[in-house]
Write a protein that holds these residues in place. Sequence first.
Motif, PDB file in Angstrom:
ATOM      1  N   HIS A   1     105.633  86.576  32.609  1.00  0.00           N
ATOM      2  CA  HIS A   1     105.887  85.135  32.606  1.00  0.00           C
ATOM      3  C   HIS A   1     106.375  84.701  31.233  1.00  0.00           C
ATOM      4  N   PHE A   2     107.236  83.706  31.221  1.00  0.00           N
ATOM      5  CA  PHE A   2     107.594  83.030  29.979  1.00  0.00           C
ATOM      6  C   PHE A   2     106.545  81.945  29.766  1.00  0.00           C
ATOM      7  N   GLY A   3     106.783  81.023  28.833  1.00  0.00           N
ATOM      8  CA  GLY A   3     105.894  79.878  28.694  1.00  0.00           C
ATOM      9  C   GLY A   3     105.923  79.057  29.970  1.00  0.00           C
ATOM     10  N   GLU A   4     105.124  78.034  30.025  1.00  0.00           N
ATOM     11  CA  GLU A   4     105.043  77.217  31.239  1.00  0.00           C
ATOM     12  C   GLU A   4     106.356  76.535  31.581  1.00  0.00           C
ATOM     13  N   LYS A  30     109.029  79.850  24.659  1.00  0.00           N
ATOM     14  CA  LYS A  30     108.816  81.260  24.386  1.00  0.00           C
ATOM     15  C   LYS A  30     107.350  81.431  24.041  1.00  0.00           C
ATOM     16  N   VAL A  31     106.853  82.634  24.190  1.00  0.00           N
ATOM     17  CA  VAL A  31     105.473  82.932  23.856  1.00  0.00           C
ATOM     18  C   VAL A  31     105.450  83.704  22.536  1.00  0.00           C
ATOM     19  N   ALA A  73     102.859  78.680  22.772  1.00  0.00           N
ATOM     20  CA  ALA A  73     104.095  78.439  23.512  1.00  0.00           C
ATOM     21  C   ALA A  73     104.958  77.595  22.597  1.00  0.00           C
ATOM     22  N   THR A  74     106.162  78.062  22.318  1.00  0.00           N
ATOM     23  CA  THR A  74     107.060  77.319  21.437  1.00  0.00           C
ATOM     24  C   THR A  74     108.317  76.963  22.208  1.00  0.00           C
ATOM     25  N   GLY A  75     108.839  75.790  21.911  1.00  0.00           N
ATOM     26  CA  GLY A  75     110.056  75.342  22.557  1.00  0.00           C
ATOM     27  C   GLY A  75     111.014  74.771  21.540  1.00  0.00           C
ATOM     28  N   VAL A  76     112.233  74.592  21.962  1.00  0.00           N
ATOM     29  CA  VAL A  76     113.259  74.069  21.079  1.00  0.00           C
ATOM     30  C   VAL A  76     112.953  72.624  20.696  1.00  0.00           C
ATOM     31  N   GLU A  77     112.451  71.856  21.641  1.00  0.00           N
ATOM     32  CA  GLU A  77     112.291  70.427  21.418  1.00  0.00           C
ATOM     33  C   GLU A  77     110.859  69.993  21.126  1.00  0.00           C
ATOM     34  N   VAL A  78     109.905  70.900  21.185  1.00  0.00           N
ATOM     35  CA  VAL A  78     108.508  70.503  21.011  1.00  0.00           C
ATOM     36  C   VAL A  78     107.838  71.371  19.958  1.00  0.00           C
ATOM     37  N   ASN A  79     106.757  70.846  19.404  1.00  0.00           N
ATOM     38  CA  ASN A  79     105.952  71.618  18.463  1.00  0.00           C
ATOM     39  C   ASN A  79     105.205  72.705  19.214  1.00  0.00           C
ATOM     40  N   PRO A  80     104.883  73.800  18.526  1.00  0.00           N
ATOM     41  CA  PRO A  80     104.124  74.863  19.203  1.00  0.00           C
ATOM     42  C   PRO A  80     102.795  74.334  19.715  1.00  0.00           C
ATOM     43  N   ARG A  81     102.370  74.852  20.851  1.00  0.00           N
ATOM     44  CA  ARG A  81     101.047  74.488  21.349  1.00  0.00           C
ATOM     45  C   ARG A  81     100.270  75.767  21.610  1.00  0.00           C
TER      46      ARG A  81
END
Length: 119
Positions: A70-73, A78-79, A93-101
């Motif tokens: 699985h990728f992130g949710e 990305k994980v 979980a990191t994304g282009v538009e959001v801070n890592p969670r």
Amino acid sequence: MYDCRFQNNGHLHLHLSPARGSGSVITGYEPGRQADHAADLRAGRESEGRLVQPGPGNRYAVELFLLNDHFGERPSEKVVIRVGEDGRSRVEATGVEVNPRVIDFGTCSSAGYQHSSAH
């Protein structure tokens, strides 16, 4: 090589290759179930990734293409597994538009790893 214990994902084993800039993560295994550590790892599931800048306070960071298939949710996530200099580690979980969670946390240690020529 690091053995880790995470709150949600249980045991993880990290095999990191800084010279190649890559790493693999083995999940779904339980230490001590098989005859030796190498057999425990062969019973798990391997995910491939690449080493990325670890950030402050971290020794390593592995960005995974997949974690347990699985990728992130979200499709854009990305994980990343971050191994802290003090052993405290987290899965983000990191994304282009959001801070890592943070999606999981635990500890990783190279101590106690039992080297095997089969590994």
